[in-house]
Design a protein around this motif. Structure first.
Motif, PDB file in Angstrom:
ATOM      1  N   MET A 150     104.437 -16.513  15.325  1.00  9.90           N
ATOM      2  CA  MET A 150     103.626 -17.887  15.445  1.00  9.90           C
ATOM      3  C   MET A 150     104.352 -18.721  14.560  1.00  9.90           C
ATOM      4  O   MET A 150     104.766 -18.520  13.428  1.00  9.90           O
ATOM      5  N   ASN A 151     104.430 -20.082  15.165  1.00 11.48           N
ATOM      6  CA  ASN A 151     105.027 -21.292  14.574  1.00 11.48           C
ATOM      7  C   ASN A 151     103.885 -21.694  13.506  1.00 11.48           C
ATOM      8  O   ASN A 151     102.977 -22.081  13.969  1.00 11.48           O
ATOM      9  N   ALA A 152     104.421 -21.946  12.080  1.00 12.67           N
ATOM     10  CA  ALA A 152     103.493 -22.264  11.291  1.00 12.67           C
ATOM     11  C   ALA A 152     103.023 -23.905  11.418  1.00 12.67           C
ATOM     12  O   ALA A 152     102.098 -24.098  10.762  1.00 12.67           O
ATOM     13  N   GLN A 153     103.782 -24.473  12.341  1.00  9.46           N
ATOM     14  CA  GLN A 153     103.263 -25.942  12.579  1.00  9.46           C
ATOM     15  C   GLN A 153     102.370 -25.871  13.762  1.00  9.46           C
ATOM     16  O   GLN A 153     102.144 -27.168  14.154  1.00  9.46           O
ATOM     17  N   GLU A 154     102.116 -25.079  14.459  1.00 14.11           N
ATOM     18  CA  GLU A 154     101.088 -25.108  15.571  1.00 14.11           C
ATOM     19  C   GLU A 154      99.835 -25.636  14.998  1.00 14.11           C
ATOM     20  O   GLU A 154      99.150 -24.874  14.192  1.00 14.11           O
ATOM     21  N   SER A 155      99.107 -26.633  15.681  1.00 11.52           N
ATOM     22  CA  SER A 155      97.681 -26.844  15.311  1.00 11.52           C
ATOM     23  C   SER A 155      97.094 -27.209  16.237  1.00 11.52           C
ATOM     24  O   SER A 155      97.524 -27.920  17.156  1.00 11.52           O
ATOM     25  N   ILE A 156      95.593 -27.452  16.126  1.00 11.69           N
ATOM     26  CA  ILE A 156      94.759 -28.137  16.693  1.00 11.69           C
ATOM     27  C   ILE A 156      93.994 -29.100  16.092  1.00 11.69           C
ATOM     28  O   ILE A 156      93.253 -28.762  15.124  1.00 11.69           O
ATOM     29  N   ASN A 157      94.110 -30.487  16.315  1.00 12.05           N
ATOM     30  CA  ASN A 157      93.323 -31.497  15.602  1.00 12.05           C
ATOM     31  C   ASN A 157      94.058 -31.483  14.130  1.00 12.05           C
ATOM     32  O   ASN A 157      93.095 -31.827  13.515  1.00 12.05           O
ATOM     33  N   GLY A 158      95.024 -30.917  13.925  1.00  9.88           N
ATOM     34  CA  GLY A 158      95.670 -30.965  12.576  1.00  9.88           C
ATOM     35  C   GLY A 158      95.277 -29.697  12.019  1.00  9.88           C
ATOM     36  O   GLY A 158      95.654 -29.588  10.706  1.00  9.88           O
ATOM     37  N   VAL A 159      94.716 -28.833  12.389  1.00  7.55           N
ATOM     38  CA  VAL A 159      94.221 -27.804  11.673  1.00  7.55           C
ATOM     39  C   VAL A 159      95.093 -26.319  12.299  1.00  7.55           C
ATOM     40  O   VAL A 159      95.286 -26.148  13.681  1.00  7.55           O
ATOM     41  N   PRO A 160      95.798 -25.774  11.236  1.00  9.70           N
ATOM     42  CA  PRO A 160      96.587 -24.666  11.441  1.00  9.70           C
ATOM     43  C   PRO A 160      95.981 -23.611  12.463  1.00  9.70           C
ATOM     44  O   PRO A 160      94.764 -23.373  12.154  1.00  9.70           O
ATOM     45  N   VAL A 161      96.623 -23.227  13.612  1.00  9.85           N
ATOM     46  CA  VAL A 161      96.203 -22.018  14.382  1.00  9.85           C
ATOM     47  C   VAL A 161      96.855 -20.868  13.779  1.00  9.85           C
ATOM     48  O   VAL A 161      97.894 -20.650  13.589  1.00  9.85           O
ATOM     49  N   THR A 162      95.755 -19.785  13.620  1.00  7.17           N
ATOM     50  CA  THR A 162      96.209 -18.377  13.057  1.00  7.17           C
ATOM     51  C   THR A 162      96.318 -17.552  14.366  1.00  7.17           C
ATOM     52  O   THR A 162      95.863 -17.767  15.262  1.00  7.17           O
ATOM     53  N   ASP A 163      97.091 -16.568  13.786  1.00  6.42           N
ATOM     54  CA  ASP A 163      97.391 -15.327  14.609  1.00  6.42           C
ATOM     55  C   ASP A 163      96.008 -14.804  15.085  1.00  6.42           C
ATOM     56  O   ASP A 163      95.859 -14.202  16.383  1.00  6.42           O
ATOM     57  N   GLY A 164      94.957 -14.763  14.183  1.00  8.39           N
ATOM     58  CA  GLY A 164      94.065 -14.051  14.434  1.00  8.39           C
ATOM     59  C   GLY A 164      93.026 -15.112  15.721  1.00  8.39           C
ATOM     60  O   GLY A 164      92.514 -14.304  16.511  1.00  8.39           O
ATOM     61  N   GLN A 165      93.035 -16.086  15.598  1.00  4.99           N
ATOM     62  CA  GLN A 165      92.513 -17.118  16.381  1.00  4.99           C
ATOM     63  C   GLN A 165      93.207 -16.769  17.940  1.00  4.99           C
ATOM     64  O   GLN A 165      92.303 -16.703  19.005  1.00  4.99           O
ATOM     65  N   ILE A 166      94.461 -16.736  17.916  1.00  4.99           N
ATOM     66  CA  ILE A 166      95.304 -16.483  19.165  1.00  4.99           C
ATOM     67  C   ILE A 166      94.699 -15.334  19.777  1.00  4.99           C
ATOM     68  O   ILE A 166      94.189 -15.161  20.929  1.00  4.99           O
ATOM     69  N   ALA A 167      94.479 -14.134  18.725  1.00  3.45           N
ATOM     70  CA  ALA A 167      94.117 -12.886  19.343  1.00  3.45           C
ATOM     71  C   ALA A 167      92.527 -12.805  19.983  1.00  3.45           C
ATOM     72  O   ALA A 167      92.327 -12.403  21.002  1.00  3.45           O
ATOM     73  N   ALA A 168      91.837 -13.556  19.218  1.00  5.01           N
ATOM     74  CA  ALA A 168      90.582 -13.644  19.674  1.00  5.01           C
ATOM     75  C   ALA A 168      90.553 -14.562  21.179  1.00  5.01           C
ATOM     76  O   ALA A 168      89.745 -14.302  22.061  1.00  5.01           O
ATOM     77  N   TRP A 169      91.094 -15.429  21.400  1.00  2.00           N
ATOM     78  CA  TRP A 169      91.367 -16.298  22.555  1.00  2.00           C
ATOM     79  C   TRP A 169      91.957 -15.271  23.669  1.00  2.00           C
ATOM     80  O   TRP A 169      91.308 -15.457  24.876  1.00  2.00           O
ATOM     81  N   VAL A 170      92.670 -14.454  23.195  1.00  2.00           N
ATOM     82  CA  VAL A 170      93.382 -13.397  24.377  1.00  2.00           C
ATOM     83  C   VAL A 170      92.293 -12.331  24.817  1.00  2.00           C
ATOM     84  O   VAL A 170      92.083 -12.361  25.871  1.00  2.00           O
ATOM     85  N   THR A 171      91.354 -11.876  23.836  1.00  2.33           N
ATOM     86  CA  THR A 171      90.383 -11.085  23.972  1.00  2.33           C
ATOM     87  C   THR A 171      89.502 -11.853  24.933  1.00  2.33           C
ATOM     88  O   THR A 171      88.906 -11.239  26.116  1.00  2.33           O
ATOM     89  N   GLU A 172      89.009 -12.953  24.490  1.00  2.05           N
ATOM     90  CA  GLU A 172      88.099 -13.760  25.379  1.00  2.05           C
ATOM     91  C   GLU A 172      88.435 -13.994  26.820  1.00  2.05           C
ATOM     92  O   GLU A 172      87.676 -13.701  27.894  1.00  2.05           O
ATOM     93  N   ALA A 173      89.721 -14.183  27.015  1.00  2.00           N
ATOM     94  CA  ALA A 173      90.213 -14.532  28.322  1.00  2.00           C
ATOM     95  C   ALA A 173      90.309 -13.156  28.999  1.00  2.00           C
ATOM     96  O   ALA A 173      90.141 -13.165  30.246  1.00  2.00           O
TER      97      ALA A 173
END
Length: 87
Positions: free
Chosen positions: A1-24
């Motif tokens: 995960m690139n440390a500079q990835e963000s949504i509205n200036g808030v960094p996106v974590t690996d945990g958030q990505i995993a939760a989105w994958v599960t949801e999808a």
């Protein structure tokens, strides 16, 4: 995960990505996704068209005063006046 990835200036974590994958993977309710949410509501079945009109400061003051008095929006007052005038 690139440390500079963000949504509205808030960094996106690996945990958030995993939760989105599960949801999808579980799947989405398509009908729920189709429901209109935020944004400007439609005025009818057909798409409406935006038309630019110029008003003086005095004209806008009169329109806004009427809108305030009648508990309407500026656009509603203008549409009503056009409807009456065109009749």
């Amino acid at each position: 995960m690139n440390a500079q990835e963000s949504i509205n200036g808030v960094p996106v974590t690996d945990g958030q990505i995993a939760a989105w994958v599960t949801e999808a993977e579980i799947g989405y309710d398509v009908e729920k996704l189709k429901k209109r949410g935020r944004g400007r509501p439609g005025r009818g079945a057909e798409p409406s068209q935006v038309v630019a009109v110029r008003f003086t400061v005095e004209e806008l003051s009169v329109i806004d005063a009427r809108a305030e008095r009648e508990g309407k929006t500026r656009s509603e007052v203008i549409r009503e006046a056009l409807t009456i005038s065109a009749a």
